[in-house]
Scaffold this active site. Structure first.
Site, mmCIF file in Angstrom:
data_model
loop_
_atom_site.group_PDB
_atom_site.id
_atom_site.type_symbol
_atom_site.label_atom_id
_atom_site.label_comp_id
_atom_site.label_asym_id
_atom_site.label_seq_id
_atom_site.Cartn_x
_atom_site.Cartn_y
_atom_site.Cartn_z
ATOM 1 N N ASN A 8 0.871 -1.177 0.000
ATOM 2 C CA ASN A 8 0.000 0.000 0.000
ATOM 3 C C ASN A 8 0.913 1.233 0.000
ATOM 4 O OD1 ASN A 8 -1.849 2.001 0.466
ATOM 5 N ND2 ASN A 8 -2.359 1.369 2.562
ATOM 6 N N LYS A 10 0.123 4.221 -0.388
ATOM 7 C CA LYS A 10 -0.554 5.423 0.126
ATOM 8 C C LYS A 10 -0.305 6.599 -0.834
ATOM 9 C CE LYS A 10 -0.226 3.458 4.683
ATOM 10 N NZ LYS A 10 -0.231 3.643 6.107
ATOM 11 N N HIS A 100 -9.682 1.632 4.520
ATOM 12 C CA HIS A 100 -8.426 1.819 5.255
ATOM 13 C C HIS A 100 -8.648 2.823 6.391
ATOM 14 C CE1 HIS A 100 -4.365 2.974 6.276
ATOM 15 N NE2 HIS A 100 -3.986 1.832 5.737
ATOM 16 N N GLU A 102 -6.988 5.208 7.506
ATOM 17 C CA GLU A 102 -6.718 6.623 7.191
ATOM 18 C C GLU A 102 -7.932 7.251 6.508
ATOM 19 O OE1 GLU A 102 -3.036 5.839 5.202
ATOM 20 O OE2 GLU A 102 -2.117 5.396 7.143
ATOM 21 N N GLU A 173 -5.846 -4.521 10.580
ATOM 22 C CA GLU A 173 -4.849 -3.465 10.731
ATOM 23 C C GLU A 173 -5.166 -2.647 11.985
ATOM 24 O OE1 GLU A 173 -2.639 -2.423 6.886
ATOM 25 O OE2 GLU A 173 -4.363 -1.109 7.042
ATOM 26 N N GLY A 179 1.983 2.554 10.778
ATOM 27 C CA GLY A 179 2.972 3.629 10.644
ATOM 28 C C GLY A 179 3.618 4.043 11.954
ATOM 29 N N SER A 215 2.868 -1.705 10.535
ATOM 30 C CA SER A 215 4.306 -1.746 10.824
ATOM 31 C C SER A 215 4.956 -3.090 10.495
ATOM 32 C CB SER A 215 4.571 -1.363 12.284
ATOM 33 O OG SER A 215 4.209 -0.013 12.496
HETATM 34 P P1 PGA Z 1 2.464 0.586 7.689
HETATM 35 O O1 PGA Z 1 1.047 0.798 7.000
HETATM 36 O O2 PGA Z 1 3.019 -0.713 7.175
HETATM 37 O O3 PGA Z 1 3.271 1.767 7.297
HETATM 38 O O4 PGA Z 1 2.203 0.517 9.171
HETATM 39 C C1 PGA Z 1 0.179 -0.274 6.747
HETATM 40 C C2 PGA Z 1 -1.108 0.220 6.182
HETATM 41 O O5 PGA Z 1 -1.559 1.315 6.564
HETATM 42 O O6 PGA Z 1 -1.718 -0.433 5.323
#
Ligand code: PGA
Length: 249
Positions: A8, A10, A100, A102, A173, A179, A215
């Site tokens: 992903n 983003k 997601h 976000e 998640e 993140g 992460s």
């Molecule tokens: P990350 O993000 O691996 O940077 O924690 C995962 C995601 O948001 O899909």
């Protein structure tokens, strides 16, 4: 079933030339290490604007599947700024990430909107990756399963009878792990995986596949597969070429 590794990206990278370069290096690596693909499916979800070029430059679709990070629920019409799943299908995309955290938190997407998107994606026989996960305070207050139950019940409304043969991917998640460099411990994630399987099997006679995201890096990636996940959703680490190639290995 092959393990599925979903990148992903983003809202990264900042320009097409970097996107193109990163994509090519993963492609080249898979070409030279094709045995990886016997056991794994690799999906890259770039920002929408890079999709046409990456589809064009892709020499074969056998190495990397290109996916999307979101879509709208209608097929066509006056919906300024939106992209329909039909447009994505036109580029032969199969996978679409939905819900997601976000988007849920920053863009205020709710379970009803996510459910409409999910149905639109399934109607086109594409593969949704539905993201669910609890916030830190939910976990601290012991409400993890309650939150997941709500997200799944509302997000998957009305799909049971209509989409018997569909492939539905659920990405667990935890919001606090995304993140943050603070991944969910594999034992904790395993507990959630058991819960998700039990809950979904009791409600739906559909086949689900489960991914872990939050992460993920080259040190911890294997641990989630070992505890039973069918794949990974990788954010930050998928933008670092060396790190992502290590995860694929
Ligand atoms: P990350 O993000 O691996 O940077 O924690 C995962 C995601 O948001 O899909």
């Amino acid at each position: 079933m092959k393990k599925i590794i979903v990148a992903n990206w983003k809202m990264n990278p900042s320009n097409l030339s970097q996107a193109s370069e990163l994509f090519s290096s993963v492609e080249k690596f898979l070409k030279n290490n094709s045995k990886i693909l016997k056991h794994k499916e690799v999906v890259i979800c770039p920002p929408f604007v890079f999709i046409p070029q990456l589809c064009l430059q892709q020499k074969t679709r056998n190495l990397i599947k290109i996916g999307a990070q979101n879509c709208f629920w209608e097929e066509i019409g006056p919906f300024t700024g939106e992209i329909s799943p039909k447009m994505l299908k036109d580029f032969k995309l199969e996978y679409i990430i939905l819900g997601h955290s976000e988007r849920r938190l920053i863009l205020k997407e709710d379970d009803q909107m996510i459910n409409k998107k999910l149905q639109a994606v399934l109607n086109l026989k594409m593969k949704p990756i539905l993201c669910v996960g609890e916030k830190k305070e939910d976990r601290q207050k012991g409400r993890t399963f309650e939150v997941l139950k709500k997200q799944l019940t509302e997000g998957l409304k009305q799909i049971s009878t209509t989409f018997q043969k569909s492939k539905i991917f659920i990405a667990y998640e935890p919001v606090w792990a995304i993140g943050s460099g603070n991944p969910c411990q594999p034992v904790q994630a395993k507990e959630v995986l058991f819960f998700l399987k039990k809950f979904l099997n009791s409600k739906f006679s559909l086949k689900f596949y489960f991914l872990y995201g939050g992460s993920v890096n080259s040190d911890n990636a294997q641990n989630y597969i070992k505890v039973g996940f069918d794949g990974l959703l990788v954010g930050g680490a998928s933008l670092n070429k060396e790190e992502f190639l290590k995860i694929l290995q």
